[in-house]
Design a protein around this motif. Sequence first.
Motif, PDB file in Angstrom:
ATOM      1  N   ASP A  32      21.728  39.380 -40.139  1.00 42.18           N
ATOM      2  CA  ASP A  32      21.590  40.743 -39.464  1.00 42.18           C
ATOM      3  C   ASP A  32      20.339  40.719 -38.716  1.00 42.18           C
ATOM      4  O   ASP A  32      19.801  39.725 -38.386  1.00 42.18           O
ATOM      5  CB  ASP A  32      21.421  41.525 -40.943  1.00 42.18           C
ATOM      6  N   GLU A  33      20.254  41.854 -37.967  1.00 41.03           N
ATOM      7  CA  GLU A  33      19.192  42.031 -37.145  1.00 41.03           C
ATOM      8  C   GLU A  33      17.796  41.746 -37.761  1.00 41.03           C
ATOM      9  O   GLU A  33      16.857  41.151 -36.837  1.00 41.03           O
ATOM     10  CB  GLU A  33      18.836  43.575 -36.791  1.00 41.03           C
ATOM     11  N   ASP A  34      17.387  41.758 -38.749  1.00 44.28           N
ATOM     12  CA  ASP A  34      16.336  41.563 -39.560  1.00 44.28           C
ATOM     13  C   ASP A  34      16.623  40.419 -40.893  1.00 44.28           C
ATOM     14  O   ASP A  34      15.585  40.412 -41.597  1.00 44.28           O
ATOM     15  CB  ASP A  34      15.464  42.806 -40.002  1.00 44.28           C
ATOM     16  N   VAL A  35      17.600  39.557 -40.555  1.00 42.19           N
ATOM     17  CA  VAL A  35      17.740  38.784 -41.839  1.00 42.19           C
ATOM     18  C   VAL A  35      18.135  37.420 -41.207  1.00 42.19           C
ATOM     19  O   VAL A  35      19.092  37.339 -40.745  1.00 42.19           O
ATOM     20  CB  VAL A  35      18.743  39.041 -42.908  1.00 42.19           C
ATOM     21  N   ILE A  36      17.402  36.260 -41.624  1.00 38.80           N
ATOM     22  CA  ILE A  36      18.073  35.007 -41.241  1.00 38.80           C
ATOM     23  C   ILE A  36      18.274  34.085 -42.640  1.00 38.80           C
ATOM     24  O   ILE A  36      17.776  34.430 -43.549  1.00 38.80           O
ATOM     25  CB  ILE A  36      17.122  34.316 -40.241  1.00 38.80           C
ATOM     26  N   GLN A  37      19.098  33.336 -42.553  1.00 40.66           N
ATOM     27  CA  GLN A  37      19.337  32.384 -43.582  1.00 40.66           C
ATOM     28  C   GLN A  37      19.084  30.906 -43.356  1.00 40.66           C
ATOM     29  O   GLN A  37      19.414  30.362 -42.434  1.00 40.66           O
ATOM     30  CB  GLN A  37      21.066  32.434 -44.000  1.00 40.66           C
ATOM     31  N   VAL A  38      18.177  30.217 -44.185  1.00 39.38           N
ATOM     32  CA  VAL A  38      17.990  28.996 -43.879  1.00 39.38           C
ATOM     33  C   VAL A  38      18.865  28.113 -44.997  1.00 39.38           C
ATOM     34  O   VAL A  38      18.762  28.341 -46.002  1.00 39.38           O
ATOM     35  CB  VAL A  38      16.432  28.488 -44.169  1.00 39.38           C
ATOM     36  N   GLN A  39      19.564  27.098 -44.463  1.00 42.37           N
ATOM     37  CA  GLN A  39      20.608  26.266 -45.416  1.00 42.37           C
ATOM     38  C   GLN A  39      20.387  24.993 -45.186  1.00 42.37           C
ATOM     39  O   GLN A  39      20.343  24.390 -44.074  1.00 42.37           O
ATOM     40  CB  GLN A  39      21.869  26.541 -45.191  1.00 42.37           C
TER      41      GLN A  39
END
Length: 79
Positions: A32-39
């Motif tokens: 999202d505009e202010d959410v990242i996911q590190v996988q």
Amino acid sequence: MVELKHIKVGEDKFKISDDEVARRELKITKIDEDVIQVQEEVHGIIAAIGGVSSVNIKKEELKEIIKIAKEEFGWTDLC
């Protein structure tokens, strides 16, 4: 809705036994505009299922994550 863009940050191989090598990849995705996911994906290891998850991030990978967040995802207020 944000278009999901997966960017590989790091990749490793490491020996588990005499005949088995595991492969690890670290990816970052803007959710999202202010959410990242590190996988973190690890292949080649029999994993136990538990209630805790973690991601191992090297210092150089963290630098790359911050660079991607700024340049690719437009997060200009990171320091």
